[in-house]
Write an enzyme that holds these catalytic residues in place. Structure first.
Site, PDB file in Angstrom:
ATOM      1  N   GLU A 264      -6.888  58.080 139.320  1.00  0.00           N
ATOM      2  CA  GLU A 264      -8.162  58.450 139.505  1.00  0.00           C
ATOM      3  C   GLU A 264      -8.374  59.443 140.696  1.00  0.00           C
ATOM      4  O   GLU A 264      -9.120  60.108 140.724  1.00  0.00           O
ATOM      5  CB  GLU A 264      -8.945  57.073 140.076  1.00  0.00           C
ATOM      6  CG  GLU A 264      -8.679  56.685 141.384  1.00  0.00           C
ATOM      7  CD  GLU A 264      -9.240  55.414 141.510  1.00  0.00           C
ATOM      8  OE1 GLU A 264     -10.187  55.446 142.454  1.00  0.00           O
ATOM      9  OE2 GLU A 264      -9.066  54.304 141.144  1.00  0.00           O
TER      10      GLU A 264
ATOM     11  N   HIS B 179      -6.280  50.066 145.026  1.00  0.00           N
ATOM     12  CA  HIS B 179      -7.141  50.891 145.671  1.00  0.00           C
ATOM     13  C   HIS B 179      -6.306  51.841 146.666  1.00  0.00           C
ATOM     14  O   HIS B 179      -6.893  52.247 147.686  1.00  0.00           O
ATOM     15  CB  HIS B 179      -8.259  50.152 146.253  1.00  0.00           C
ATOM     16  CG  HIS B 179      -9.494  50.957 146.119  1.00  0.00           C
ATOM     17  ND1 HIS B 179     -10.238  51.742 146.989  1.00  0.00           N
ATOM     18  CD2 HIS B 179     -10.198  51.041 144.970  1.00  0.00           C
ATOM     19  CE1 HIS B 179     -11.215  52.229 146.560  1.00  0.00           C
ATOM     20  NE2 HIS B 179     -11.254  51.919 145.224  1.00  0.00           N
TER      21      HIS B 179
ATOM     22  N   ASP C 199      -6.913  46.028 140.969  1.00  0.00           N
ATOM     23  CA  ASP C 199      -6.883  47.562 141.657  1.00  0.00           C
ATOM     24  C   ASP C 199      -6.595  47.304 143.081  1.00  0.00           C
ATOM     25  O   ASP C 199      -7.164  46.639 143.904  1.00  0.00           O
ATOM     26  CB  ASP C 199      -8.453  47.937 141.601  1.00  0.00           C
ATOM     27  CG  ASP C 199      -8.458  49.294 142.097  1.00  0.00           C
ATOM     28  OD1 ASP C 199      -7.466  50.001 142.615  1.00  0.00           O
ATOM     29  OD2 ASP C 199      -9.429  50.056 141.951  1.00  0.00           O
TER      30      ASP C 199
ATOM     31  N   HIS D 219     -10.304  56.272 134.032  1.00  0.00           N
ATOM     32  CA  HIS D 219     -11.284  55.795 135.236  1.00  0.00           C
ATOM     33  C   HIS D 219     -12.609  56.164 135.081  1.00  0.00           C
ATOM     34  O   HIS D 219     -13.136  57.182 134.804  1.00  0.00           O
ATOM     35  CB  HIS D 219     -10.534  56.461 136.620  1.00  0.00           C
ATOM     36  CG  HIS D 219     -11.378  56.095 137.902  1.00  0.00           C
ATOM     37  ND1 HIS D 219     -12.252  56.940 138.514  1.00  0.00           N
ATOM     38  CD2 HIS D 219     -11.249  54.989 138.499  1.00  0.00           C
ATOM     39  CE1 HIS D 219     -12.841  56.342 139.639  1.00  0.00           C
ATOM     40  NE2 HIS D 219     -12.141  55.167 139.744  1.00  0.00           N
TER      41      HIS D 219
ATOM     42  N   GLU E  38      -3.606  48.781 139.419  1.00  0.00           N
ATOM     43  CA  GLU E  38      -4.049  49.942 139.848  1.00  0.00           C
ATOM     44  C   GLU E  38      -3.673  50.588 141.167  1.00  0.00           C
ATOM     45  O   GLU E  38      -4.087  49.852 141.949  1.00  0.00           O
ATOM     46  CB  GLU E  38      -5.566  50.217 139.161  1.00  0.00           C
ATOM     47  CG  GLU E  38      -6.359  51.887 139.325  1.00  0.00           C
ATOM     48  CD  GLU E  38      -7.759  51.466 138.989  1.00  0.00           C
ATOM     49  OE1 GLU E  38      -8.538  52.198 139.442  1.00  0.00           O
ATOM     50  OE2 GLU E  38      -8.011  50.768 138.044  1.00  0.00           O
TER      51      GLU E  38
ATOM     52  N   ASP F 246      -9.725  60.509 135.640  1.00  0.00           N
ATOM     53  CA  ASP F 246     -11.257  60.437 135.528  1.00  0.00           C
ATOM     54  C   ASP F 246     -11.805  61.617 134.739  1.00  0.00           C
ATOM     55  O   ASP F 246     -11.564  62.879 135.265  1.00  0.00           O
ATOM     56  CB  ASP F 246     -11.805  60.318 137.114  1.00  0.00           C
ATOM     57  CG  ASP F 246     -13.286  59.687 136.939  1.00  0.00           C
ATOM     58  OD1 ASP F 246     -14.001  60.443 136.397  1.00  0.00           O
ATOM     59  OD2 ASP F 246     -13.498  58.636 137.797  1.00  0.00           O
TER      60      ASP F 246
END
Length: 381
Positions: free
Chosen positions: A235, A185, A183, A284, A209, A257
Site C-alpha cells: 500500500e 500496519h 494487518d 489495497h 499485511e 493501491d
C-alpha cells in the site's frame, strides 16, 4: 475529442475526487488521494492537468508516460497518487467512448465475480466477536483486522498473547472455511514481527499485511523464509520498480493501491510482474467508490487476483460512506461476499455529481492520528 477541463473535489470523510471533461461532453471520474494529505495531492493534480488540457483523452499510455516522467522528478506518494486519479478518469472516458467496461478494454474478464473482504476492529482492535459475527451474517467470507494498536518495538509476552488471542477469537467465529487477514500496519520491528508471526501461524491467516515498514523491505526475505504465514505488502509502494525487491524477497501477496500506485495503467503492470513470482494481487482500498470501481475493473481481468479490500462501514467513514456519492449503488451490492461483474461502460459506476459538488463546499481536513509510546516517544500508527 479534446480534454477541456480538469476539476478536483475534496469530499468527506477523507477523499479527493477528480473529474475530466471533454469537448464532446464525455466525463470521466478518478480518485487521486493520499489519506491525510488530500490537499497536497489536489495541488499536484492541478499542476499535472496542464499536460492534459487540449489533448486527446484516449491516448492513455502516452499521457501516463508524460505525467509520470515529463517533470523529470518522479515517483513518491503525492505525484503517483495524482497520476492515479487522472488515469482512472481517462480509462473511464475511454470505456464510455467505446461503450465497454474498462476490464473489456484490458483484454476481457477472467472471472464473473470478485471476492471482497470487510474490515473489523478499527485502529485499536476491540469488539471483534460482535463485529465479525455481523460480517458473517452479511455474507462475507473474509475479514481483515489490525493485529495490534500501539505496539512496543519488541512486544512483551502479554502483548503478543493479546494479539494472538484477538485473532483466535475471530477465527473461532469464522470457522475453518472463512478467512481472516491480519494487518500489522508496519507497527512491529523485524524482531517483533517474527515473534508474533510464529504465534499466529496455527490460526492460518489468509495473509499478514505490512509485517514491516516499507523502508525495511530489504528484511522481508528472511522473514518470509522463516514463516508459513503468507506475507503481503504494497500500500506504500508506488510502482513496479518498488515492487520488484519485495516480490524477489518472497511476499505472497502484492497490495498496490489503485489511488496511489499510478492508477489502472501501472497496477496492471504490477499484477503481471507479481505473476512472474507466483504472487497474488489483492489491491489495497480503504477508500471511496471511484477507487474501488477502478480496483474491481483490474480484478475482473487479472488472472492472479486473490481478494479485494473495500470500505463499506470501515471505521474511518464517519461523515460519508462508500455509497454516499453514487446515483446507483447496485455495482457495490455484495452477494455472498462477492462483487459481481457488470457490463456498464467505463469504471461501471455513476457518480452523483451534485452530491460531490455539495460535499466539496465543506470539504474536509482529515489527518491520521499521531501515536506515542508510554515514554512519550513516537509510535507507528
Amino acid at each position: 475529442m479534446k480534454i477541456v477541463r480538469v476539476e478536483t473535489f475534496l469530499v468527506p470523510p477523507r477523499w479527493l475526487f477528480c473529474r475530466i471533461e471533454t469537448d464532446e461532453g464525455v466525463v470521466g471520474w478518478g480518485e487521486p488521494v493520499v489519506e491525510g494529505r488530500a490537499e497536497v495531492v489536489r495541488a499536484a493534480v492541478d499542476v499535472l492537468a496542464e499536460q492534459l488540457i487540449g489533448q486527446d483523452p484516449l491516448r492513455i499510455q502516452d499521457h501516463w508516460q508524460v505525467l509520470t516522467k515529463g517533470g523529470f522528478y518522479r515517483g513518491g506518494p503525492v505525484l503517483s497518487s495524482a497520476v492515479a486519479g487522472l488515469d482512472h478518469a481517462l480509462w473511464d472516458i475511454a470505456g464510455k467512448v467505446y461503450g465497454a467496461p474498462v476490464h473489456a478494454l484490458l483484454g476481457g474478464a477472467v472471472r464473473d465475480k470478485v471476492r471482497v473482504y470487510a474490515w473489523i476492529g478499527g485502529d485499536e482492535p476491540s469488539r471483534l466477536t460482535e463485529q465479525v459475527t455481523a460480517q458473517v451474517e452479511a455474507g462475507f467470507t473474509a475479514v481483515k483486522m489490525n493485529g495490534a494498536g500501539r505496539t512496543d518495538p519488541i512486544p512483551s509476552a502479554a502483548a503478543t498473547a493479546a494479539a494472538v488471542a484477538r485473532v483466535a477469537a475471530v477465527r473461532e467465529v469464522l470457522g475453518p472455511d472463512r478467512d481472516v487477514a491480519v494487518d500489522f500496519h508496519g507497527r512491529f520491528t523485524p524482531a517483533g514481527a517474527r515473534r508474533v508471526l510464529h504465534e499466529l501461524a496455527p490460526l492460518h491467516p489468509l495473509f499478514v499485511e505490512e509485517p514491516l515498514l516499507p523502508e525495511l523491505g530489504h528484511l522481508l526475505g528472511p522473514l518470509a523464509a522463516g514463516t508459513s504465514v503468507p506475507l503481503a505488502t504494497g500500500e506504500r509502494l508506488y510502482g513496479r520498480a518498488e515492487f520488484l525487491p519485495v516480490l524477489s524477497a518472497g511476499i505472497a501477496v502484492a497490495q498496490p493501491d489503485l489511488s496511489h500506485a499510478g492508477g489502472i495503467t501501472e497496477v496492471t503492470r504490477i499484477a503481471a510482474l507479481a505473476d512472474t513470482f507466483g504472487a497474488q494481487l489483492a489491491p489495497h482500498c480503504p477508500l471511496g467508490p471511484i477507487s474501488l470501481a477502478a480496483s474491481l475493473q483490474v480484478a475482473f481481468c487479472t488472472p492472479n487476483f486473490l481478494i479485494q479490500e473495500q470500505s463499506l462501514g470501515i471505521h474511518y467513514n464517519k461523515e460519508a460512506d462508500l455509497l454516499s456519492y453514487l446515483v446507483d449503488t447496485e455495482p457495490f451490492r455484495f452477494v455472498d461476499g462477492h462483487a459481481h461483474r457488470t457490463t456498464l461502460p467505463g469504471l461501471g459506476i455513476d457518480v452523483d455529481e451534485a452530491a460531490v459538488r455539495a460535499a466539496d463546499r465543506s470539504g474536509h481536513a482529515w489527518r491520521n492520528p499521531v501515536w506515542r509510546h508510554a515514554d512519550g516517544s513516537f509510535a507507528e500508527w
